[in-house]
Design an enzyme around this catalytic site. Structure first.
Site, short mmCIF file in Angstrom:
data_model
loop_
_atom_site.label_atom_id
_atom_site.label_comp_id
_atom_site.label_asym_id
_atom_site.label_seq_id
_atom_site.Cartn_x
_atom_site.Cartn_y
_atom_site.Cartn_z
N CYS A 382 -53.50 -50.54 18.94
CA CYS A 382 -52.09 -50.88 18.70
C CYS A 382 -51.67 -50.51 17.27
CB CYS A 382 -51.84 -52.35 19.02
SG CYS A 382 -50.11 -52.70 19.33
N HIS A 507 -53.61 -52.76 24.23
CA HIS A 507 -54.78 -53.57 23.87
C HIS A 507 -55.75 -53.58 25.05
CE1 HIS A 507 -53.06 -55.59 20.24
NE2 HIS A 507 -51.92 -55.27 20.83
N GLU A 509 -58.69 -54.41 25.12
CA GLU A 509 -59.63 -55.54 25.09
C GLU A 509 -59.25 -56.67 26.06
OE1 GLU A 509 -57.78 -54.51 22.59
OE2 GLU A 509 -56.77 -56.15 21.54
N1 GLN Z 1 -46.90 -54.37 14.59
C1 GLN Z 1 -47.01 -53.31 15.53
C2 GLN Z 1 -45.85 -53.29 16.51
O1 GLN Z 1 -45.15 -54.26 16.64
C3 GLN Z 1 -48.33 -53.39 16.26
C4 GLN Z 1 -48.49 -54.63 17.05
C5 GLN Z 1 -49.91 -54.93 17.44
O2 GLN Z 1 -50.85 -54.43 16.82
N2 GLN Z 1 -50.08 -55.80 18.42
O3 GLN Z 1 -45.62 -52.30 17.17
#
Ligand code: GLN
Length: 549
Positions: A382, A507, A509
């Protein structure tokens, strides 16, 4: 109608109530029952999405886009099921719903009270949730510790629930701590006695007590707990520290928990089939090789905010017969002292996890650059994916490349706010959340790992790769091998010349399960295991993008 097991906690928090709740679910699941699990969080937030993960722990994202308590992740991993967001009940949701009913006039003429209106709402939710998917048994974990003001309405609801559903349909499990005094080595039961006294004062009588202790309870303390807590001695179990949490169901069942609970709930005797789970535990224990992974983030020392990342790495390690040693590296340090990034040469893999805000961003970029130019396997998740794009953009000559989240007036925002987010003012539940379909290109690392053209992975973000820069990036070596939303949104990046330089906007995970590791995590750990060779600055990689200009 499902049967219910309420799990409460005593003495103090952090003794692994979630793991024990999930273990009880597993013990019943391997006996052929259709099990689900529900987590009650007594705080006033509507969901975990607006809480600080560094204090409260990871925000676990469900398939249907819920931002939930990390225990939901534990249930998913133990029970190998997708738990919907409705299974994380909070005081915020309960009160909001009661107040909405009051405004609609549903209680016209009545004084709206905790008993019965709030407790009715709690019980209704439990019944509604357990009716989904013809559940046989619902484990209901009540967050917090007995004695907390916030959890009182839930304990009262649990008392009423047993009265209404009948004793054979509801069992109560209380999880406590039995400390050992170092000097004499005596197992002290008094905190458990007090905690159960408090529970009984509210009207909840436990049927089972699971005591967390260093060693199995001796017969004396066990008898004492049974007598003072009004519990059958056969219903007192110990949960000791173990090498992997996945041993927990087996260790409790060996003490007879499964048989005892079946009897208590008047379910006919069934034998457990532990075969598959036993094998999973075995692979998690028998790890010949060692692999060292650096997780580069901020506030890095707080492992609880990345539980699913940890578990996904362990699942992947088990599949590679390797023990994954994690070290948390604070990326702030790389900003203050750039030379410090060399510490990464000690590692077999570098992972940059999800995150928010600007602090530590430059350090993360530095870590990714070091991994890329030294061919250390890299996995970005992410925010880690987004920083991977920024790093590559700078490397191909977009010198002031940045993310709009880090630098709001950046001249080259290679990562920008998603267009649909520009109108969003409310913070709660408004990110791009949950499972979205991703299309994977053939003949890529992503395809090698997933072995499928379409997959569904879970998201939680507001920013994305800015479409204006895609062709500049791809023409100079970066490959976007996974895309979503009619190919408008970049989901996976990889660098074909590196051993493993791979990052995902999603994600992965959250979908990793013991015995079924997430493909990106598996690819990463495998590459780390395979590349346990001395790190040399590789001119081949430094020239990678330059040569393609
Ligand atoms: N802050 C970033 C976004 O909002 C990544 C978010 C995250 O890593 N869950 O896109």
């Amino acid at each position: 109608m499902a049967k219910f097991v309420f799990v409460t906690g005593g003495v103090m928090s952090g003794i692994g109530k979630g793991v024990i709740a999930a273990s009880i679910g597993k013990i019943m699941q391997v006996r052929g029952l259709k099990v689900t699990a529900i987590k009650i969080d007594p705080y006033l937030n509507y969901d975990a999405g607006t809480m600080n993960p560094y204090i409260h722990g990871e925000v676990f994202v469900t398939e249907d886009g819920g931002e939930t308590d990390m225990d939901i992740g534990t249930y998913e991993r133990f029970l190998d099921i997708n738990v919907p967001k409705s299974h994380n009940i909070t005081t915020g949701q309960v009160y909001l719903s009661v107040i909405e009913q009051e405004r609609r006039g549903d209680f016209l003429g009545k004084c709206v009270q905790i008993i019965p209106h709030v407790t009715d709402e709690i019980k209704d939710r439990l019944r509604r949730v357990s009716r989904e998917n013809s559940t046989d048994l619902a484990i209901v974990e009540i967050g917090g510790t007995v004695g907390d003001i916030e959890s009182l309405p839930y304990l009262e609801a649990a008392r009423e629930f047993r009265l209404e559903e009948g004793g054979s349909n509801v069992a109560n499990v209380h999880v406590t701590l039995v400390p050992v005094l170092d000097v004499v080595g005596e197992q002290k039961t008094k905190p458990t006695q007090h905690s159960v006294q408090e529970l009984r004062r509210i009207g909840v009588q436990p049927d089972i007590i699971v005591a967390r202790s260093k060693a199995p309870l001796k017969s004396g303390p066990k008898r004492k707990i049974a007598l003072f807590c009004n519990v059958d001695e056969a219903g007192v179990f110990t949960s000791t520290d173990m090498e992997t949490v996945y041993q927990s169901p087996l260790l409790l069942d060996q003490q007879g928990l499964g048989g005892f609970l079946l009897q208590r709930l008047q379910i006919e005797k069934r034998n457990p089939t532990w075969g598959r789970w036993g094998k999973i535990v075995e692979t998690h224990l028998s790890t010949g090789k060692q692999v060292n992974i650096a997780i580069c983030g901020k506030y890095a020392e707080l492992a609880d905010c990345y539980v699913s990342v940890n578990e996904a790495l362990k699942d992947a390690g088990a599949a590679c017969q390797a023990k994954v040693n994690l070290e948390w590296i604070e990326t702030d340090d790389f900003e203050k002292e750039p030379e410090k990034v060399r510490i990464l040469s000690r590692f077999d893999g570098v992972l940059v996890p999800g995150g928010f805000g600007s602090r530590g961003a430059e350090g993360k970029i530095r870590a990714i650059e070091y991994a890329r130019t030294h061919d250390i396997p890299f996995l970005g998740i992410c925010y880690g994916f987004q920083m991977g794009v920024v790093e590559y953009a700078r490397n191909i000559g977009i010198k002031d490349a940045s993310s709009a989240e880090v630098e709001s007036n950046s001249k080259s925002p290679v990562i920008d706010l998603m267009p649909e987010q520009t109108e969003v003012l409310e913070k709660g539940g408004t990110m791009r959340l949950g499972a979205h379909e991703i299309r994977i290109d053939p003949a890529t690392t992503a395809f090698d790992l997933y072995k499928r053209r379409t997959v569904k992975e879970r998201h939680r973000h507001r920013y994305e790769v800015n479409p204006k820069y895609i062709s500049a990036l791809t023409s100079r070596g970066l490959r976007f091998s996974g895309k979503s939303d009619s190919d408008h949104r970049m989901e996976i990046l990889e660098l074909p010349l590196n051993k493993f330089h791979f990052a995902t906007q999603f994600h992965a995970e959250f979908k990793s399960r013991p015995g079924a590791p997430s493909p990106p995590y598996f690819g990463f750990v495998k590459a780390a295991v395979d590349s346990k060779t001395p790190v040399l600055e590789s001119s081949r990689l430094l020239a990678q993008s330059a040569g393609r200009r």
